[in-house]
Write an enzyme that holds these catalytic residues in place. Structure first.
Site: not given
Length: 203
Positions: A15-17, A21, A40, A59, A137, A177
């Site tokens: 999922v996003t975040n 990455t 992305d 998106y 952001v 972590s």
């Protein structure tokens, strides 16, 4: 004699975040001969993104991405990997090119199904995902209600579609972590590379 495979395709999705990455970059630093392709990087321009009845830009759907271009980049990497490796019976694990593809909508795109050697999916709960999203952001910025009105519902929809996947996906706890996640996946991939090295010697 089994067919030789001189490259390894691995996918990290979430999922996003969710941390995909960061995990991919950490793996690239420590794995030999490793490349990363990020989904992305293939978003279409905002002018080509559709809006729903609430005015939210869509998106978090495959149609927002130029997946054909992404597949072309992956194909070029795979062809380059085949050409760069000299086929010998003593090929070492360090000589095997490794490709990590990271993105939020990888398991939902059928042309990618045959590429994966190892698949990982990071999960985080709703509250943590929303909190992380609020600290980022974006351009264009998220309008009020966008997470609950588009981002999270699309994640749940795509997660449901993953129930039809026929290959093994390793689910990771995205609240761990960065170091713990890295070590878990790194050790798993090193074991896979050792198996590949063994296959190269005995095939």
């Amino acid at each position: 004699m089994g067919k030789r495979r001189h490259h390894r395709g691995n996918v990290i999705s979430c999922v996003t975040n969710g941390g995909k990455t960061t995990l991919a970059k950490n793996l690239q630093k420590h794995l030999p001969n490793c490349s990363v392709i990020s989904q992305d990087d293939f978003f279409k321009p905002e002018s080509e993104i559709e809006t729903d009845k609430n005015g939210f830009l869509q998106y978090d759907v495959l149609e927002a991405l130029n997946m054909e271009k992404m597949m072309s980049v992956i194909s070029c990497w795979m062809e380059s990997a085949r050409c760069s490796v000299v086929s010998t019976d003593r090929e070492s694990a360090e000589e095997i090119p490794i490709l990590i593809i990271e993105g939020f909508l990888l398991f939902n795109y059928k042309p990618l199904d045959t590429i994966w050697n190892r698949s990982y999916f990071l999960t985080i709960p709703y509250e943590e995902c929303k909190r992380r999203r609020s600290t980022r952001v974006y351009e264009p910025p998220d309008p009020p209600g966008y997470f609950d009105g588009h981002v999270w519902p699309m994640y749940l929809k795509h997660r449901q579609e993953m129930q039809d996947i026929t290959w093994e996906v390793v689910y990771l706890d995205g609240t761990k972590s960065e170091e713990d996640l890295f070590l878990q996946v790194y050790e798993d991939l090193i074991q896979e590379l050792a198996k590949q090295k063994c296959l190269q010697v005995t095939a």
